[in-house]
Design a protein around this motif. Structure first.
Motif, PDB file in Angstrom:
ATOM      1  N   GLY A 116      24.202 -20.603  58.013  1.00 15.43           N
ATOM      2  CA  GLY A 116      24.142 -19.777  56.690  1.00 15.43           C
ATOM      3  C   GLY A 116      25.495 -19.040  56.915  1.00 15.43           C
ATOM      4  N   GLY A 117      26.014 -18.891  57.812  1.00 18.44           N
ATOM      5  CA  GLY A 117      27.354 -17.986  58.318  1.00 18.44           C
ATOM      6  C   GLY A 117      28.358 -18.291  57.627  1.00 18.44           C
ATOM      7  N   LEU A 118      29.582 -17.910  57.422  1.00 13.91           N
ATOM      8  CA  LEU A 118      30.630 -18.010  56.870  1.00 13.91           C
ATOM      9  C   LEU A 118      31.520 -19.116  57.656  1.00 13.91           C
ATOM     10  CD1 LEU A 118      33.152 -17.414  55.070  1.00 13.91           C
ATOM     11  CD2 LEU A 118      33.937 -15.633  56.629  1.00 13.91           C
ATOM     12  N   SER A 119      32.146 -20.130  56.723  1.00 15.49           N
ATOM     13  CA  SER A 119      33.136 -21.064  57.128  1.00 15.49           C
ATOM     14  C   SER A 119      33.801 -21.443  56.053  1.00 15.49           C
ATOM     15  CB  SER A 119      32.321 -22.319  57.773  1.00 15.49           C
ATOM     16  OG  SER A 119      31.516 -22.949  56.948  1.00 15.49           O
ATOM     17  N   CYS A 120      34.723 -21.961  56.079  1.00 15.00           N
ATOM     18  CA  CYS A 120      35.684 -22.890  55.173  1.00 15.00           C
ATOM     19  C   CYS A 120      36.614 -23.729  55.695  1.00 15.00           C
ATOM     20  CB  CYS A 120      36.357 -21.599  54.469  1.00 15.00           C
ATOM     21  SG  CYS A 120      37.901 -20.806  55.657  1.00 15.00           S
ATOM     22  N   ASP A 121      37.094 -24.451  54.619  1.00 12.68           N
ATOM     23  CA  ASP A 121      38.071 -25.477  54.854  1.00 12.68           C
ATOM     24  C   ASP A 121      38.816 -25.468  53.488  1.00 12.68           C
ATOM     25  OD1 ASP A 121      39.583 -27.473  55.974  1.00 12.68           O
ATOM     26  OD2 ASP A 121      38.104 -29.240  55.854  1.00 12.68           O
ATOM     27  N   LEU A 122      40.126 -24.964  53.683  1.00 13.46           N
ATOM     28  CA  LEU A 122      40.829 -24.916  52.456  1.00 13.46           C
ATOM     29  C   LEU A 122      42.270 -25.282  52.415  1.00 13.46           C
ATOM     30  CD1 LEU A 122      39.866 -21.183  51.819  1.00 13.46           C
ATOM     31  CD2 LEU A 122      38.790 -23.300  50.369  1.00 13.46           C
ATOM     32  N   VAL A 123      42.764 -25.973  51.390  1.00 14.19           N
ATOM     33  CA  VAL A 123      44.172 -26.075  51.465  1.00 14.19           C
ATOM     34  C   VAL A 123      45.017 -25.176  50.564  1.00 14.19           C
ATOM     35  CG1 VAL A 123      45.868 -27.705  50.930  1.00 14.19           C
ATOM     36  CG2 VAL A 123      43.722 -28.399  51.758  1.00 14.19           C
TER      37      VAL A 123
END
Length: 386
Positions: A116-123
């Motif tokens: 449930g922690g912070l993660s991201c995959d962004l362009v």
């Protein structure tokens, strides 16, 4: 360490007769870093992420924070700097340059122990050309303590953010992305500043940094003032694709603070176009992220950029921002405010980054303990306007 050429030495990019392993200064405070802002137009979420290299202390570090409601989710990582300067990765955090000045990727890997922690995959996609800010210098007691160059750019973001058990879908039409890159010399913790630091303490600091994206234009405003209102950094630019950048005069700001604080609720930046027509860039604050909490900017008391934490250091935590009194040091640092802006009938989105600490005569602040008066509805202006 064996002194051998590194991969970057193959390319004709040298500025001084040294390997690209080295910087031209021996100042321990040499740095080279970036910051990204990704904001939801509704004000629900603000992601701030960055990565920095500190060649004379041998450190590389990175961070990502997400303001979601009253929670600030943070991931920080630090490691030993290697000779592979093209590898922009520290622990779970990676920045990939797909096309320089056009498309970059931000990735924060999930923690298997905390799904449930912070993660991201962004362009991140550029919408406008990158523009330079003025050469930035700052002295203390006769010593040059800050010298940097920075470019800034606005664009859009797409991808996914996970935090607090929620999944946020980032779309170009509902989110905005801004970023900057800066390098030079900038104070880091851990140095004895000597007599200059002891006897030439700054009485006050006032800062506005404001990149704003509209559909057809990008506006950049930056202002730094001393305690007496003397301006040491100043720029206001309008950027459009395929045209010359337009300077928008000498910006003046009216800021309405939350009573009892120096937390802005709204602001108007007074600009002027080349025909001397007055322009008002108005900001409505949507949500805020203090950079001294989670992101490693001074006066953070749990981690600051460039500090050696050993090899492979990673820290994840969640801060409760519901009670500002729980983190009083944050009030003396810079805060990034996601904001909705209006200009000449247009609506845009961007960052109203602001820091005001100590004495600032134009605003009427007399010292570090001074705040906006309770029940005051009169805007406080850094340039004496009201």
């Amino acid at each position: 360490m064996t002194d051998r050429p590194i991969a970057l030495d193959e390319y004709p990019v040298h500025q001084v007769p040294l390997s690209m392993r080295y910087v031209a200064t021996g100042d321990r405070n040499a740095y080279d870093r970036c910051i990204f802002h990704v904001l939801d137009h509704s004000g629900r979420a603000l992601l701030v992420a960055g990565l920095g290299v500190y060649p004379n202390t041998g450190v590389i570090d990175a961070y990502a924070t997400l303001r979601l409601g009253d929670r600030l989710h943070a991931v920080r990582a630090s490691d030993a700097l290697t000779d592979d300067r093209l590898a922009l990765t520290v622990g779970p955090l990676t920045i990939t340059v797909d096309r320089p000045l056009e498309r970059l990727r931000l990735h924060c890997a999930a923690d298997p122990a905390d799904p449930g922690g912070l993660s991201c995959d962004l362009v991140w996609h550029a919408a406008f050309p990158a523009v330079w800010e003025p050469h930035h210098t700052q002295y203390r007691g006769g010593r040059l303590v800050l010298e940097g160059r920075r470019f800034v750019q606005a664009g859009t973001c797409t991808g996914i953010i996970h935090a607090g058990g929620e999944r946020l879908t980032v779309t170009a039409g509902e989110w905005t992305g801004t970023r900057d890159r800066s390098w030079g010399v900038r104070p880091m913790p851990g140095e004895d500043g000597g007599r200059a630091a002891e006897e030439a303490r700054p009485e006050g600091f006032h800062w506005i940094w404001c990149p704003v994206r509209f559909d057809d234009r990008f506006v950049m405003v930056v202002v730094q003032e001393d305690a007496d209102g003397h301006r040491t950094l100043n720029e206001a630019l309008l950027v459009r694709n395929g045209t010359h950048d337009v300077q928008l005069g000498w910006p003046h700001a009216d800021i309405t603070y939350r009573p009892g604080t120096r937390h802005p609720e709204r602001a108007v930046l007074h600009l002027t176009d080349p025909s001397r027509k007055p322009l008002e860039l108005a900001a409505e604050i949507l949500t805020s992220s203090p950079l001294a909490v989670g992101a490693g900017y001074p006066p953070a008391d749990d981690w600051q950029h460039g500090t050696w934490r050993g090899r492979g250091w990673t820290d994840r935590r969640t801060y409760d921002l519901a009670d500002p009194a729980a983190r009083p040091r944050a009030a003396y640092g810079v805060t990034d405010h996601a904001a909705r802006f209006t200009l000449d009938g247009r609506t845009g989105y961007g960052i109203f980054e602001h820091g005001s600490s100590g004495r600032h005569d134009p605003s009427g602040f007399t010292g570090y303990a001074d705040v906006a008066p309770a029940r005051s509805e009169t805007p406080v202006s850094p340039e004496g306007r009201s």
